[in-house]
Write an enzyme that holds these catalytic residues in place. Structure first.
Site, mmCIF file in Angstrom:
data_model
loop_
_atom_site.group_PDB
_atom_site.id
_atom_site.type_symbol
_atom_site.label_atom_id
_atom_site.label_comp_id
_atom_site.label_asym_id
_atom_site.label_seq_id
_atom_site.Cartn_x
_atom_site.Cartn_y
_atom_site.Cartn_z
ATOM 1 N N HIS A 279 22.457 -12.363 27.602
ATOM 2 C CA HIS A 279 22.169 -10.938 27.475
ATOM 3 C C HIS A 279 22.989 -10.098 28.461
ATOM 4 O O HIS A 279 23.470 -9.013 28.105
ATOM 5 C CB HIS A 279 20.673 -10.686 27.663
ATOM 6 C CG HIS A 279 19.840 -11.218 26.541
ATOM 7 N ND1 HIS A 279 18.633 -11.856 26.737
ATOM 8 C CD2 HIS A 279 20.061 -11.224 25.202
ATOM 9 C CE1 HIS A 279 18.137 -12.219 25.560
ATOM 10 N NE2 HIS A 279 18.992 -11.847 24.629
ATOM 11 N N GLN B 19 13.228 -16.264 7.365
ATOM 12 C CA GLN B 19 13.642 -17.499 8.025
ATOM 13 C C GLN B 19 12.440 -18.230 8.607
ATOM 14 O O GLN B 19 11.356 -17.664 8.749
ATOM 15 C CB GLN B 19 14.644 -17.174 9.133
ATOM 16 C CG GLN B 19 14.154 -16.126 10.115
ATOM 17 C CD GLN B 19 15.280 -15.297 10.708
ATOM 18 O OE1 GLN B 19 16.386 -15.758 10.909
ATOM 19 N NE2 GLN B 19 14.989 -14.031 11.023
ATOM 20 N N ASP C 47 14.721 -9.851 19.958
ATOM 21 C CA ASP C 47 13.940 -10.230 21.138
ATOM 22 C C ASP C 47 13.972 -9.151 22.213
ATOM 23 O O ASP C 47 13.146 -9.145 23.119
ATOM 24 C CB ASP C 47 14.416 -11.566 21.712
ATOM 25 C CG ASP C 47 15.896 -11.585 22.081
ATOM 26 O OD1 ASP C 47 16.368 -10.626 22.717
ATOM 27 O OD2 ASP C 47 16.584 -12.559 21.716
ATOM 28 N N PRO D 216 20.808 -15.954 7.126
ATOM 29 C CA PRO D 216 20.879 -14.496 7.193
ATOM 30 C C PRO D 216 22.031 -13.966 8.038
ATOM 31 O O PRO D 216 22.492 -12.847 7.830
ATOM 32 C CB PRO D 216 19.525 -14.106 7.808
ATOM 33 C CG PRO D 216 18.618 -15.256 7.534
ATOM 34 C CD PRO D 216 19.490 -16.480 7.552
ATOM 35 N N THR E 224 22.576 -14.551 14.801
ATOM 36 C CA THR E 224 22.491 -16.000 14.701
ATOM 37 C C THR E 224 23.874 -16.532 14.333
ATOM 38 O O THR E 224 24.834 -15.773 14.188
ATOM 39 C CB THR E 224 21.462 -16.400 13.637
ATOM 40 O OG1 THR E 224 21.847 -15.808 12.384
ATOM 41 C CG2 THR E 224 20.069 -15.899 13.997
ATOM 42 N N ASP E 225 23.986 -17.846 14.171
ATOM 43 C CA ASP E 225 25.250 -18.430 13.731
ATOM 44 C C ASP E 225 25.518 -18.062 12.277
ATOM 45 O O ASP E 225 24.607 -17.620 11.561
ATOM 46 C CB ASP E 225 25.197 -19.950 13.915
ATOM 47 C CG ASP E 225 25.275 -20.332 15.390
ATOM 48 O OD1 ASP E 225 26.371 -20.272 15.943
ATOM 49 O OD2 ASP E 225 24.225 -20.677 15.976
ATOM 50 N N ASP F 30 24.336 -9.123 18.161
ATOM 51 C CA ASP F 30 23.572 -10.251 18.707
ATOM 52 C C ASP F 30 22.994 -11.013 17.517
ATOM 53 O O ASP F 30 21.836 -10.857 17.153
ATOM 54 C CB ASP F 30 22.469 -9.731 19.630
ATOM 55 C CG ASP F 30 21.616 -10.842 20.220
ATOM 56 O OD1 ASP F 30 21.987 -12.026 20.052
ATOM 57 O OD2 ASP F 30 20.583 -10.528 20.838
ATOM 58 N N ASP G 65 18.798 -4.216 7.042
ATOM 59 C CA ASP G 65 19.958 -5.098 7.041
ATOM 60 C C ASP G 65 21.084 -4.444 7.839
ATOM 61 O O ASP G 65 21.499 -3.320 7.555
ATOM 62 C CB ASP G 65 20.387 -5.323 5.586
ATOM 63 C CG ASP G 65 21.544 -6.289 5.452
ATOM 64 O OD1 ASP G 65 22.198 -6.597 6.456
ATOM 65 O OD2 ASP G 65 21.789 -6.739 4.318
ATOM 66 N N GLY G 66 21.579 -5.142 8.872
ATOM 67 C CA GLY G 66 22.634 -4.596 9.710
ATOM 68 C C GLY G 66 23.914 -4.304 8.951
ATOM 69 O O GLY G 66 24.628 -3.344 9.254
#
Length: 282
Positions: A61, A30, A85, A162, A157-158, A155, A137-138
């Protein structure tokens, strides 16, 4: 680049003044940019979508972590999908009961750059002996692991790029498979004022695998549009209704100091506005 324009929602955007660009590069997975702002401090964006800022990261968080851990109580094993993060990992490891925290991140660059440019977000969590960092890869991990967890926190991304595969019926089914009996799955689920389909789709897809599923809310200033929904799924319906006195006792025993989370807010976060309830019933 003097301004960063996030165009996530049709017909509406937010813009940040940039005082300094720290990093801007396309990784293996990305486009990643890190920049300084006068209002929100340091910001990370992936594929032009804001992921984290140093000013308000604590809201997201704390709520994505402490709500499931304190509702479940005495949590020992936690799986975090995404979260490179380190903020969710940081909050998870504040619970003394946690013996193992497995963080599965797709993009190693997110972890490395966060450690370099956002060290306070993880605050040493990646060096904690209870942490197991896995770069993979989750979706693949939850489909194949033989480990079992008390809580799974997604947690992500939208659901574009990915992150899209982390919002599917098959992914939720695999998360259910790797939970211990009565475990909890929580997910990042967008801003329903703009992303109503995410609520509808997630609710319907989670219901195929879990006996009880719903949402709770938090307000994160940089995730524009009002309430953010956080997905909730478990086979133990009682965990969504833990009384506030029990939550207060568990929170006091944990000796955790938060900037946003409180036991009373935890309880109230499950009281949903009518428009979100309507999205769940579509």
């Amino acid at each position: 680049m003097k301004r960063f324009d996030e165009i996530l929602h049709n017909g509406y955007s937010q813009s940040f003044d940039i005082t300094r660009i720290i990093f801007h590069e396309k990784t293996e997975h990305q486009e990643l940019v890190i920049f300084e702002t006068p209002t929100f401090g340091r910001v990370m964006a992936l594929d032009n979508i804001v992921q984290v800022t140093t000013r308000d990261e604590h809201v997201y968080h704390e709520m994505l972590t402490h709500v499931p851990l304190l509702a479940k109580g005495n949590v020992k094993d936690v799986l975090i999908i995404g979260g490179g993060d380190g903020g969710i990992l940081r909050e998870t490891l504040r619970h003394a009961s946690v013996q193992h925290a497995t963080l599965v991140e797709l993009d190693r660059a997110v972890v490395d750059l966060s450690l370099e440019h956002f060290p306070d977000i993880s605050n040493g969590a990646f060096s904690d002996p209870r942490t197991d960092l896995i770069i993979t890869d989750g979706v693949k991990f939850v489909a194949e692991t033989d480990k079992r967890f008390d809580v799974v926190i997604v947690d992500s991304t939208d659901p574009v790029g990915p992150g899209e595969v982390l919002f599917t019926e098959s992914f939720y089914a695999d998360c259910h498979r790797c939970l211990k009996e009565g475990g909890v799955l929580v997910t990042q689920n967008g801003v329903p004022f703009f992303q109503g389909d995410e609520v509808t789709n997630t609710y319907q897809r989670m219901a195929k695998s879990f006996a009880d599923n719903s949402f709770y809310t938090a307000v994160v200033p940089t995730y524009i549009g009002g309430f953010m929904t956080l997905g909730w799924a478990s086979d133990d319906a009682g965990l969504r209704h833990v009384d506030v006195e029990t939550l207060r006792a568990r929170f006091a025993a944990a000796q955790i100091k938060c900037r946003y989370y409180t036991p009373d807010l935890h309880k109230a976060a499950f009281a949903l506005p009518q428009f979100i309830l309507d999205l769940m019933r579509k």
